[in-house]
Design a protein around this motif. Structure first.
Motif, mmCIF file in Angstrom:
data_model
loop_
_atom_site.group_PDB
_atom_site.id
_atom_site.type_symbol
_atom_site.label_atom_id
_atom_site.label_comp_id
_atom_site.label_asym_id
_atom_site.label_seq_id
_atom_site.Cartn_x
_atom_site.Cartn_y
_atom_site.Cartn_z
ATOM 1 N N PHE A 1 45.724 23.378 -62.265
ATOM 2 C CA PHE A 1 46.547 23.433 -60.870
ATOM 3 C C PHE A 1 45.695 24.276 -59.832
ATOM 4 O O PHE A 1 46.646 24.109 -58.882
ATOM 5 C CB PHE A 1 47.840 24.144 -61.542
ATOM 6 C CG PHE A 1 47.339 25.322 -61.841
ATOM 7 C CD1 PHE A 1 46.795 26.366 -61.694
ATOM 8 C CD2 PHE A 1 47.425 25.849 -63.823
ATOM 9 C CE1 PHE A 1 46.963 28.006 -61.666
ATOM 10 C CE2 PHE A 1 47.192 27.000 -64.073
ATOM 11 C CZ PHE A 1 47.196 27.905 -63.312
ATOM 12 N N GLY A 2 44.703 24.972 -60.097
ATOM 13 C CA GLY A 2 44.122 25.437 -58.958
ATOM 14 C C GLY A 2 43.068 26.607 -59.526
ATOM 15 O O GLY A 2 42.348 26.363 -60.602
ATOM 16 N N VAL A 3 43.211 28.226 -59.404
ATOM 17 C CA VAL A 3 42.583 29.119 -59.094
ATOM 18 C C VAL A 3 43.467 30.041 -60.168
ATOM 19 O O VAL A 3 44.169 29.799 -60.137
ATOM 20 C CB VAL A 3 41.916 29.666 -58.383
ATOM 21 C CG1 VAL A 3 40.664 28.798 -57.715
ATOM 22 C CG2 VAL A 3 42.578 29.697 -57.114
ATOM 23 N N LYS B 1 51.391 26.781 -45.395
ATOM 24 C CA LYS B 1 51.339 25.821 -45.154
ATOM 25 C C LYS B 1 50.605 25.019 -43.821
ATOM 26 O O LYS B 1 49.989 23.931 -43.792
ATOM 27 C CB LYS B 1 53.013 25.003 -44.206
ATOM 28 C CG LYS B 1 53.880 23.813 -45.390
ATOM 29 C CD LYS B 1 55.031 23.546 -44.379
ATOM 30 C CE LYS B 1 56.332 23.999 -45.457
ATOM 31 N NZ LYS B 1 57.440 24.341 -44.369
ATOM 32 N N ASN B 2 49.986 26.356 -42.989
ATOM 33 C CA ASN B 2 49.153 25.652 -41.797
ATOM 34 C C ASN B 2 47.232 26.054 -42.280
ATOM 35 O O ASN B 2 47.051 26.562 -41.736
ATOM 36 C CB ASN B 2 49.314 26.480 -40.844
ATOM 37 C CG ASN B 2 50.698 25.909 -40.497
ATOM 38 O OD1 ASN B 2 50.910 24.362 -39.783
ATOM 39 N ND2 ASN B 2 51.887 26.732 -39.700
ATOM 40 N N ASN B 3 47.193 26.578 -43.562
ATOM 41 C CA ASN B 3 46.069 26.609 -44.361
ATOM 42 C C ASN B 3 45.628 28.351 -43.884
ATOM 43 O O ASN B 3 44.068 27.977 -43.118
ATOM 44 C CB ASN B 3 44.970 25.884 -43.596
ATOM 45 C CG ASN B 3 45.359 24.673 -45.099
ATOM 46 O OD1 ASN B 3 45.718 24.997 -46.578
ATOM 47 N ND2 ASN B 3 45.077 23.482 -44.386
ATOM 48 N N PHE C 1 32.147 30.229 -51.257
ATOM 49 C CA PHE C 1 33.105 28.770 -51.294
ATOM 50 C C PHE C 1 33.804 29.121 -51.085
ATOM 51 O O PHE C 1 34.831 29.692 -51.622
ATOM 52 C CB PHE C 1 32.623 28.820 -53.022
ATOM 53 C CG PHE C 1 33.770 27.559 -53.627
ATOM 54 C CD1 PHE C 1 32.721 26.521 -53.957
ATOM 55 C CD2 PHE C 1 34.478 27.646 -53.847
ATOM 56 C CE1 PHE C 1 32.922 25.688 -54.417
ATOM 57 C CE2 PHE C 1 35.335 26.411 -54.748
ATOM 58 C CZ PHE C 1 34.526 24.583 -54.203
ATOM 59 N N LYS C 2 34.723 28.718 -49.836
ATOM 60 C CA LYS C 2 36.326 28.654 -49.284
ATOM 61 C C LYS C 2 37.311 27.920 -50.158
ATOM 62 O O LYS C 2 36.525 26.476 -50.744
ATOM 63 C CB LYS C 2 36.749 28.521 -47.791
ATOM 64 C CG LYS C 2 37.407 28.282 -47.118
ATOM 65 C CD LYS C 2 37.472 28.434 -45.642
ATOM 66 C CE LYS C 2 38.861 28.522 -45.133
ATOM 67 N NZ LYS C 2 38.629 27.455 -43.900
ATOM 68 N N VAL C 3 38.347 28.134 -50.457
ATOM 69 C CA VAL C 3 39.458 27.829 -51.519
ATOM 70 C C VAL C 3 40.333 27.950 -50.849
ATOM 71 O O VAL C 3 41.218 28.852 -49.916
ATOM 72 C CB VAL C 3 39.322 27.929 -52.710
ATOM 73 C CG1 VAL C 3 40.434 27.117 -53.350
ATOM 74 C CG2 VAL C 3 38.684 27.614 -54.024
ATOM 75 N N ASN C 4 41.524 26.861 -49.344
ATOM 76 C CA ASN C 4 42.350 26.996 -49.037
ATOM 77 C C ASN C 4 43.441 27.275 -50.253
ATOM 78 O O ASN C 4 43.944 26.611 -51.367
ATOM 79 C CB ASN C 4 42.635 25.663 -48.331
ATOM 80 C CG ASN C 4 42.243 26.047 -47.135
ATOM 81 O OD1 ASN C 4 41.462 26.456 -46.279
ATOM 82 N ND2 ASN C 4 41.907 24.708 -46.217
#
Length: 201
Positions: free
Chosen positions: A27-29, A52-54, A133-136
């Protein structure tokens, strides 16, 4: 993943940093440092709009113990050992197996490129990716999956010595019914035990 560093950003401003264990899940992190970070994220103003807008994201330093220069030397050593191999087969000593295809894809280095053909610029791109390492973040998990909740009875309305309500005589509070939560690491269990004991007495 052990010994990684995360930074949480709210509209490009770093609001939280942590070091420790985390994992990528279906599901993600998640993991200890992510649970602590979620407490900070959950308190942001206009959270839904930002998600919603990251505007809320984390960066993960997969190798925080290594500077970019040291990491470059480490990569060069690994590439030297795998000099005739394809890029996709050269990162097994550096990264968990399941993360390798993602890192390769994001690096834009062709998977079948021979290690001895990787340019310095490509190596620099790879290093920046490993260090940043980018995660929105586009959602938090629902309350049903929560380990700790925040919110509840205002602690200013509670006698801290007895945990009795200052507003209603004979009414006592304990644990997460109070607006009291802490970072992960056993603190919330301690709050539950200590306030339960105090209120019970």
């Amino acid at each position: 993943m052990k010994n990684v560093e995360i930074k949480v950003f709210d509209e490009n401003k770093c609001i939280y940093t942590d070091f420790g264990e985390m994992l990528f899940s279906h599901f993600g992190v998640t993991g200890p440092i992510i649970l602590s970070a979620s407490s900070k994220i959950n308190r942001l103003d206009n959270l839904e709009t930002k998600l919603k807008n990251n505007k809320v994201y984390i960066t993960i330093d997969l190798k925080p113990a290594l500077t970019e220069d040291v990491l470059d030397k480490r990569l060069c050593r690994d590439f030297e050992k795998n000099i005739n191999r394809e890029f996709k087969n050269s990162l097994s000593e550096l990264l968990p197996q399941k993360l390798i295809p993602i890192i390769i894809e994001l690096s834009n280095i062709p998977v079948d490129k021979k290690v001895n053909q990787i340019t310095k610029m490509e190596r620099e791109t790879l290093i920046k990716l490993l260090k940043n390492f980018k995660v929105n973040i586009n959602a938090l998990m629902p309350i049903e999956t929560a380990i700790i909740t925040c919110g509840g009875v205002d602690v200013k309305e509670i006698n801290p010595k007895t945990l009795e309500s200052k507003l209603v005589k004979g009414l006592f509070f304990a644990g997460e019914v109070m607006d009291l939560d802490a970072l992960t690491g056993g603190f919330n269990l301690q709050i539950a035990f200590s306030t339960g004991y105090t209120a019970g007495k």
